[in-house]
Motif scaffolding. Structure first.
Motif, PDB file in Angstrom:
ATOM      1  N   GLY A   1       0.851   9.631  15.881  1.00 21.30           N
ATOM      2  CA  GLY A   1       1.086   8.556  14.922  1.00 21.30           C
ATOM      3  C   GLY A   1       0.043   8.508  13.825  1.00 21.30           C
ATOM      4  N   LEU A   2       0.071   7.432  13.075  1.00 21.45           N
ATOM      5  CA  LEU A   2      -0.797   7.252  11.908  1.00 21.45           C
ATOM      6  C   LEU A   2      -2.260   7.176  12.307  1.00 21.45           C
ATOM      7  CD1 LEU A   2      -0.843   6.375   8.762  1.00 21.45           C
ATOM      8  CD2 LEU A   2      -1.106   4.077   9.694  1.00 21.45           C
ATOM      9  N   ASP A   3      -3.100   7.870  11.551  1.00 17.57           N
ATOM     10  CA  ASP A   3      -4.550   7.755  11.682  1.00 17.57           C
ATOM     11  C   ASP A   3      -5.032   6.869  10.529  1.00 17.57           C
ATOM     12  OD1 ASP A   3      -7.303   7.986  11.785  1.00 17.57           O
ATOM     13  OD2 ASP A   3      -7.295  10.129  12.219  1.00 17.57           O
ATOM     14  N   LEU A   4      -5.530   5.679  10.872  1.00 14.60           N
ATOM     15  CA  LEU A   4      -5.923   4.716   9.843  1.00 14.60           C
ATOM     16  C   LEU A   4      -7.053   5.228   8.959  1.00 14.60           C
ATOM     17  CD1 LEU A   4      -5.843   1.430  11.958  1.00 14.60           C
ATOM     18  CD2 LEU A   4      -4.108   2.282  10.389  1.00 14.60           C
ATOM     19  N   ALA A   5      -7.792   6.227   9.427  1.00 16.29           N
ATOM     20  CA  ALA A   5      -8.931   6.738   8.665  1.00 16.29           C
ATOM     21  C   ALA A   5      -8.567   7.919   7.773  1.00 16.29           C
ATOM     22  CB  ALA A   5     -10.055   7.137   9.621  1.00 16.29           C
ATOM     23  N   LYS A   6      -7.302   8.373   7.819  1.00 18.53           N
ATOM     24  CA  LYS A   6      -6.898   9.556   7.061  1.00 18.53           C
ATOM     25  C   LYS A   6      -6.025   9.155   5.872  1.00 18.53           C
ATOM     26  CE  LYS A   6      -8.737  12.895   9.547  1.00 18.53           C
ATOM     27  NZ  LYS A   6      -9.695  13.855   8.981  1.00 18.53           N
ATOM     28  N   HIS A   7      -6.535   9.395   4.674  1.00 19.57           N
ATOM     29  CA  HIS A   7      -5.766   9.042   3.483  1.00 19.57           C
ATOM     30  C   HIS A   7      -4.535   9.931   3.341  1.00 19.57           C
ATOM     31  CE1 HIS A   7      -8.017  12.508   1.912  1.00 19.57           C
ATOM     32  NE2 HIS A   7      -7.053  12.615   1.032  1.00 19.57           N
ATOM     33  N   SER A   8      -4.560  11.116   3.962  1.00 20.07           N
ATOM     34  CA  SER A   8      -3.421  12.024   3.852  1.00 20.07           C
ATOM     35  C   SER A   8      -2.179  11.440   4.518  1.00 20.07           C
ATOM     36  CB  SER A   8      -3.758  13.383   4.480  1.00 20.07           C
ATOM     37  OG  SER A   8      -4.146  13.233   5.833  1.00 20.07           O
ATOM     38  N   ASP A   9      -2.376  10.673   5.611  1.00 22.72           N
ATOM     39  CA  ASP A   9      -1.232  10.034   6.256  1.00 22.72           C
ATOM     40  C   ASP A   9      -0.610   8.980   5.343  1.00 22.72           C
ATOM     41  OD1 ASP A   9      -1.551  11.599   8.450  1.00 22.72           O
ATOM     42  OD2 ASP A   9      -2.201  10.014   9.808  1.00 22.72           O
ATOM     43  N   TYR A  10      -1.461   8.257   4.609  1.00 20.55           N
ATOM     44  CA  TYR A  10      -0.942   7.268   3.663  1.00 20.55           C
ATOM     45  C   TYR A  10      -0.195   7.960   2.522  1.00 20.55           C
ATOM     46  CZ  TYR A  10      -4.032   3.983   6.057  1.00 20.55           C
ATOM     47  OH  TYR A  10      -4.643   3.216   7.007  1.00 20.55           O
ATOM     48  N   ALA A  11      -0.664   9.158   2.147  1.00 22.76           N
ATOM     49  CA  ALA A  11       0.007   9.903   1.079  1.00 22.76           C
ATOM     50  C   ALA A  11       1.432  10.266   1.490  1.00 22.76           C
ATOM     51  CB  ALA A  11      -0.784  11.160   0.743  1.00 22.76           C
ATOM     52  N   VAL A  12       1.632  10.608   2.768  1.00 25.66           N
ATOM     53  CA  VAL A  12       2.979  10.896   3.272  1.00 25.66           C
ATOM     54  C   VAL A  12       3.851   9.652   3.160  1.00 25.66           C
ATOM     55  CG1 VAL A  12       4.315  11.548   5.316  1.00 25.66           C
ATOM     56  CG2 VAL A  12       2.170  12.728   4.812  1.00 25.66           C
ATOM     57  N   LEU A  13       3.304   8.494   3.537  1.00 26.26           N
ATOM     58  CA  LEU A  13       4.062   7.245   3.488  1.00 26.26           C
ATOM     59  C   LEU A  13       4.373   6.824   2.060  1.00 26.26           C
ATOM     60  CD1 LEU A  13       2.163   5.201   6.216  1.00 26.26           C
ATOM     61  CD2 LEU A  13       4.456   6.131   6.399  1.00 26.26           C
ATOM     62  N   LEU A  14       3.430   7.028   1.153  1.00 25.54           N
ATOM     63  CA  LEU A  14       3.603   6.559  -0.223  1.00 25.54           C
ATOM     64  C   LEU A  14       4.523   7.452  -1.034  1.00 25.54           C
ATOM     65  CD1 LEU A  14      -0.099   5.541  -0.982  1.00 25.54           C
ATOM     66  CD2 LEU A  14       1.839   4.011  -0.628  1.00 25.54           C
ATOM     67  N   ASP A  15       4.846   8.642  -0.494  1.00 20.98           N
ATOM     68  CA  ASP A  15       5.714   9.572  -1.209  1.00 20.98           C
ATOM     69  C   ASP A  15       7.173   9.164  -1.010  1.00 20.98           C
ATOM     70  OD1 ASP A  15       6.835  11.669  -2.535  1.00 20.98           O
ATOM     71  OD2 ASP A  15       6.372  13.181  -1.022  1.00 20.98           O
ATOM     72  N   ASN A  16       7.526   8.032  -1.573  1.00 17.05           N
ATOM     73  CA  ASN A  16       8.899   7.547  -1.409  1.00 17.05           C
ATOM     74  C   ASN A  16       9.160   6.409  -2.389  1.00 17.05           C
ATOM     75  OD1 ASN A  16      11.420   7.661   0.177  1.00 17.05           O
ATOM     76  ND2 ASN A  16      10.918   5.542   0.648  1.00 17.05           N
ATOM     77  N   LYS A  17      10.397   6.340  -2.851  1.00 12.52           N
ATOM     78  CA  LYS A  17      10.887   5.216  -3.626  1.00 12.52           C
ATOM     79  C   LYS A  17      12.242   4.837  -3.067  1.00 12.52           C
ATOM     80  CE  LYS A  17       8.588   6.495  -7.964  1.00 12.52           C
ATOM     81  NZ  LYS A  17       8.789   6.894  -9.376  1.00 12.52           N
ATOM     82  N   LEU A  18      12.623   3.589  -3.222  1.00 12.56           N
ATOM     83  CA  LEU A  18      13.886   3.106  -2.684  1.00 12.56           C
ATOM     84  C   LEU A  18      15.037   3.919  -3.249  1.00 12.56           C
ATOM     85  CD1 LEU A  18      15.053   0.938  -0.813  1.00 12.56           C
ATOM     86  CD2 LEU A  18      15.376  -0.505  -2.824  1.00 12.56           C
ATOM     87  N   GLY A  19      15.790   4.575  -2.371  1.00 15.18           N
ATOM     88  CA  GLY A  19      16.922   5.368  -2.816  1.00 15.18           C
ATOM     89  C   GLY A  19      16.552   6.685  -3.450  1.00 15.18           C
ATOM     90  N   GLN A  20      15.321   7.158  -3.249  1.00 12.71           N
ATOM     91  CA  GLN A  20      14.882   8.393  -3.892  1.00 12.71           C
ATOM     92  C   GLN A  20      15.528   9.621  -3.271  1.00 12.71           C
ATOM     93  OE1 GLN A  20      10.661   9.003  -3.816  1.00 12.71           O
ATOM     94  NE2 GLN A  20      10.751  11.071  -4.655  1.00 12.71           N
ATOM     95  N   ARG A  21      15.622   9.667  -1.944  1.00 15.23           N
ATOM     96  CA  ARG A  21      16.075  10.880  -1.263  1.00 15.23           C
ATOM     97  C   ARG A  21      17.379  10.630  -0.511  1.00 15.23           C
ATOM     98  NH1 ARG A  21      15.055  16.375  -1.374  1.00 15.23           N
ATOM     99  NH2 ARG A  21      12.817  16.013  -1.488  1.00 15.23           N
ATOM    100  N   LYS A  22      18.404  11.386  -0.879  1.00 19.76           N
ATOM    101  CA  LYS A  22      19.691  11.278  -0.225  1.00 19.76           C
ATOM    102  C   LYS A  22      19.921  12.506   0.635  1.00 19.76           C
ATOM    103  CE  LYS A  22      24.351   9.658  -1.234  1.00 19.76           C
ATOM    104  NZ  LYS A  22      25.331   9.341  -2.295  1.00 19.76           N
TER     105      LYS A  22
END
Length: 450
Positions: free
Chosen positions: A115-136
């Protein structure tokens, strides 16, 4: 005038009554209400869950021969059967750490993602790579960053997986993960199920996924349609499968998470369930749901855990539970412990009933048939409720093996343009990109077969 001034303000009274009613309803809503109409799970179908939790915990270990979390008897991992173990330096931070394990005892090839490592910014980068309805994807919507992480894992481990599946033709292929890893595992399963020829034409029945404390990573039509291969495990009040707040917003507000959940809870109360179902971009917990219930309203302490299961369409963990355990129930340690306790209770009940081995086998066959029927009913329910892009079972082909194989073959052929006999290494990231094209509005949609 004086009489009018002495009356209580009408608007304020209505507002106070409405707030009191909302607070009363929310406080009375417990996690047990979400699954009170579901059937009870059996030991046969729930057996892999505690074991897979231990495999996920093994990803956190530096030395598997001297584990930090000593596993209970019968739940350990054999270091000699470990095929691959990747950490953040190995993945470049583009995907959470994972391991590939060959479980000979249970005839299983397991890919487990932490799961998510709170100390790793790379995990947040995976989560932030998204917009509502971006990927179908396949007529529905999925989380963009998690899909790209799934492509990276498959691109890296494709050859090893194919070799293991060819060497062990009777073994199942299991993807599992916790929290952030559960979303990657679920989307791994979607891509593999769509392109089974890339792994040696593996039978769909050999593929399965167990998403532990799952992230809401796919739209409702996909969550229901892939319920034959994806299973989600939720412990009591866990917040993550219940909030439709985008993952990126959740973890942006991590240090004020209770405030965010309360605000989201108030907002969802004002949205009708019909409107939620009609939103094609709204993401959900994937697949068949298993809900571990161990606490009761207005009762202190934990009770013997009960596991309920279903493939729900409406009422699919739509309401946040205002509970002090909403975050602690998300921990993999607690989920593993309670899942193990629940499984032990199921096995004790079966032992007391003295069910013969032949009857257990017959019960397993009956269970498989019932799950298939329940899956069909869920698909039909989705069509009845006019869920966007929901297909009937015959159209989708999940329960028609020939149609399913032809559908998957056409997707694979149109997206790659090459035969399955090609010895060239398959690039799954490129495959995912080639699967899509932009429509007039700029959204990514699945390409139509030529």
């Amino acid at each position: 005038m004086s009489v009018l001034c002495g009356l209580p303000p009408l608007l304020e009274c209505v507002y106070c009554v409405a707030c009191a009613r909302w607070a009363w309803k929310r406080c009375l809503h417990s996690a047990g209400h979400d699954s009170e109409t579901w059937g009870l799970a059996t030991a046969e179908e729930f057996e892999p869950v505690p074991r897979l939790c231990r495999y996920i915990l093994a990803v956190y270990e530096d030395d598997l021969r001297q584990p930090q979390w000593e596993p209970p008897e019968g739940y350990g991992i054999n270091p000699d059967c470990l095929i691959v173990k990747k950490n953040y330096p190995d993945t470049g931070g583009r995907v959470p750490p994972y391991l590939l394990y060959l479980d000979h005892e249970h005839a299983d090839i397991v890919l487990a993602i932490r799961g998510l490592d709170l100390a790793k910014h790379s995990d947040y980068a995976v989560l932030l790579d998204n917009k509502l309805g971006q990927r179908k994807f396949d007529g529905g919507y999925v989380h963009n960053g998690l899909l790209k992480a799934a492509g990276l894992v498959l691109n890296t481990e494709c050859e090893i997986l194919r070799q293991l599946l060819e060497k062990h033709p009777n073994y199942t292929l299991t993807f599992t993960g916790h929290s952030l890893g559960s979303g990657v595992a679920a989307l791994l399963t979607l891509v593999v199920a769509q392109n089974r020829d890339r792994l040696g034409n593996i039978d769909r029945k050999r593929i399965r996924c167990f998403a532990i404390a799952p992230a809401r990573c796919m739209s409702l039509n996909l969550a229901v349609r892939y319920a034959d291969v994806i299973n989600s495990i939720v412990l009591q009040d866990d917040f993550l499968p219940r909030t439709a707040t985008p993952l990126e917003d959740i973890f942006k507000s991590l240090f004020c998470l209770p405030c965010l959940l309360c605000l989201r809870c108030m907002r969802d109360t004002c949205i009708s369930e019909e409107k939620m179902l009609k939103d094609p971009r709204r993401l959900y917990a994937p697949g068949r749901l298993y809900h571990i219930v161990e606490r009761k309203p207005f009762r202190c302490g934990r009770f013997p855990p009960v596991v309920r299961t279903a493939v729900p369409v409406d009422g699919r963990f739509e309401h946040i539970v205002l509970s002090c355990n909403a975050t602690s129930d998300h921990a993999i340690i607690w989920i593993e412990r309670e899942a193990r306790r629940a499984l032990e209770l199921m096995e004790e009940r079966d032992h007391v009933m003295e069910i013969p081995a032949k009857q257990k086998m017959e019960r397993q066959q009956t269970l498989t048939r019932e799950h298939g029927e329940e899956h069909k009913a869920a698909l039909q329910r989705a069509v009845t409720l006019a869920v966007p892009h929901a297909f009937s079972p015959s159209h989708y082909g999940t329960f028609d093996e020939k149609a399913d194989e032809q559908s998957d073959k056409s997707v694979g052929d149109s997206s790659t343009g090459s035969s399955t006999k090609s010895k060239k290494k398959d690039n799954w990231e490129e495959l995912i990109e080639r699967l899509f094209e932009k429509d007039e509005s700029g959204h990514m949609i699945l390409k139509k077969p030529q």
